[in-house]
Design a protein around this motif. Structure first.
Motif, short mmCIF file in Angstrom:
data_model
loop_
_atom_site.label_atom_id
_atom_site.label_comp_id
_atom_site.label_asym_id
_atom_site.label_seq_id
_atom_site.Cartn_x
_atom_site.Cartn_y
_atom_site.Cartn_z
N THR A 71 0.81 -1.36 0.06
CA THR A 71 -0.19 0.03 0.05
C THR A 71 0.70 1.41 -0.06
N ALA A 72 2.21 1.11 0.75
CA ALA A 72 3.11 2.26 0.85
C ALA A 72 3.97 2.71 -0.52
N ALA A 73 3.93 1.61 -1.15
CA ALA A 73 4.91 1.58 -2.44
C ALA A 73 4.41 3.14 -3.42
N PRO A 74 5.37 3.72 -3.53
CA PRO A 74 5.16 5.19 -4.19
C PRO A 74 4.34 4.82 -5.61
N ASP A 75 3.50 5.64 -6.03
CA ASP A 75 3.13 5.81 -7.33
C ASP A 75 3.84 6.44 -8.50
N PRO A 76 3.74 6.04 -9.54
CA PRO A 76 3.24 4.92 -10.05
C PRO A 76 4.29 3.61 -9.79
N VAL A 77 4.00 2.62 -9.48
CA VAL A 77 4.81 1.33 -9.54
C VAL A 77 4.01 0.31 -9.95
N GLU A 78 4.88 -0.71 -10.65
CA GLU A 78 4.27 -1.80 -11.27
C GLU A 78 3.94 -2.76 -10.22
N PRO A 79 3.21 -3.91 -10.33
CA PRO A 79 2.54 -4.76 -9.36
C PRO A 79 4.11 -5.59 -8.86
N ALA A 81 7.04 -4.63 -8.55
CA ALA A 81 7.87 -3.72 -7.71
C ALA A 81 7.07 -3.63 -6.34
N ALA A 82 6.10 -3.42 -6.33
CA ALA A 82 5.42 -3.43 -5.05
C ALA A 82 5.47 -4.63 -4.22
N ILE A 83 5.45 -5.84 -4.90
CA ILE A 83 5.74 -7.15 -4.25
C ILE A 83 7.01 -7.12 -3.92
N GLY A 84 7.86 -6.63 -4.54
CA GLY A 84 9.26 -6.55 -4.25
C GLY A 84 9.65 -5.95 -2.95
N ALA A 85 8.76 -4.55 -2.72
CA ALA A 85 8.91 -3.69 -1.63
C ALA A 85 8.38 -4.48 -0.42
N ALA A 86 7.24 -5.31 -0.63
CA ALA A 86 6.74 -5.93 0.55
C ALA A 86 7.69 -7.34 0.82
N LEU A 87 8.30 -7.88 -0.01
CA LEU A 87 9.18 -8.89 0.58
C LEU A 87 10.38 -8.44 1.30
N GLU A 88 10.78 -7.22 0.74
CA GLU A 88 11.83 -6.61 1.54
C GLU A 88 11.64 -6.30 2.82
N ALA A 89 10.34 -5.75 3.01
CA ALA A 89 9.92 -5.15 4.38
C ALA A 89 9.54 -6.37 5.22
N THR A 90 9.18 -7.78 4.85
CA THR A 90 9.08 -8.77 5.64
C THR A 90 10.77 -9.24 6.28
N ALA A 91 11.66 -8.84 5.64
CA ALA A 91 12.90 -9.22 6.19
C ALA A 91 13.08 -9.05 7.74
N VAL A 92 12.55 -8.08 8.13
CA VAL A 92 12.62 -7.93 9.61
C VAL A 92 12.01 -9.18 10.36
N PHE A 93 11.59 -10.07 9.82
CA PHE A 93 11.05 -11.02 10.64
C PHE A 93 12.31 -12.46 10.37
N PHE A 94 13.08 -12.07 9.63
CA PHE A 94 13.99 -13.08 9.27
C PHE A 94 15.28 -12.77 9.24
N GLY A 95 15.78 -12.16 10.28
CA GLY A 95 17.07 -11.72 10.76
C GLY A 95 18.14 -12.80 11.16
N PRO A 96 19.26 -12.76 11.32
CA PRO A 96 20.19 -13.71 11.71
C PRO A 96 19.96 -14.63 13.09
N GLU A 97 19.40 -13.71 14.00
CA GLU A 97 19.08 -14.06 14.99
C GLU A 97 17.98 -15.42 15.23
N ARG A 98 17.26 -15.20 14.07
CA ARG A 98 16.15 -15.89 13.92
C ARG A 98 16.34 -17.63 12.97
N LEU A 99 17.52 -17.65 12.33
CA LEU A 99 17.76 -18.59 11.42
C LEU A 99 17.65 -19.98 11.97
N LYS A 100 18.50 -20.11 13.22
CA LYS A 100 18.47 -21.44 13.75
C LYS A 100 17.06 -21.89 14.12
#
Length: 190
Positions: A71-79, A81-100
């Protein structure tokens, strides 16, 4: 019983994973999980509907971050690219401390059909969140649904690569590379 300590859900999740790894999912009870943490069954059920859910906590937060990033991806953005922004944002859940923890969790899921089914439902929820957020941005069908499926595939592939013991890349980089690979693969099919 132990007096109140913070972070009961995380403690219960850790204890459950330890027990599932030691004894197997089917051979572990909620009472044993609660006992391992010094909590009661009642406390367990305040945080989780059943013992499956102890491995899937945080899904609502993940879906929320994903949808907000699209939703927050800047306009205009291809779908995608918005998915890419979302995937990168989810990285906060997958830090090195959570890997094991993620590697052990996945091993337990892979060994149990009931948990595999729950994992598929979780992934379907992610696809729906991708699609709904894209529709909210005005992406018409079938584009929103197709991009959502690509987003799900990118997420699953990046996660599998992230938990691979040979991996040296962080989750955000893996999502970028995976989405680029999917774009290139789709372009060769045209």
């Amino acid at each position: 019983m132990v007096r109140w300590e913070p972070n009961a859900p995380e403690r219960l999740s850790r204890a459950a994973l330890e027990l599932f790894t030691e004894r197997g999912y089917d051979n572990t009870t909620v009472a044993e999980i609660a006992e391992r943490t010094g909590l009661t069954k009642r406390t367990f059920f305040r945080h989780f509907a059943d013992k499956r859910e102890v491995l899937f906590g945080g899904q609502d937060a993940l879906v929320k971050v994903l949808a907000e990033a699209i939703t927050a991806a800047p306009d205009p953005v291809e779908p995608l690219a918005a998915i890419g922004a979302a995937l990168e944002a989810t990285a906060v859940f997958f830090g090195p401390e959570r890997l094991k923890w993620a590697q052990e969790r996945q091993a337990v899921i892979d060994a149990n059909p009931e948990l595999q089914e729950r994992e598929l439902l979780k992934l379907a929820t992610l696809t729906t969140a991708f699609r709904d957020a894209l529709r909210e941005r005005g992406v018409p069908e079938p584009g929103a649904s197709l991009a959502a499926e690509i987003g799900n595939l990118a997420f699953r592939t990046a996660f599998t690569r992230w938990i691979d013991p040979a991996n040296q890349l962080d989750f955000a980089e893996l999502t970028r590379r995976t989405l680029d690979e999917l774009r290139q693969a789709a372009a060769t099919l045209a």
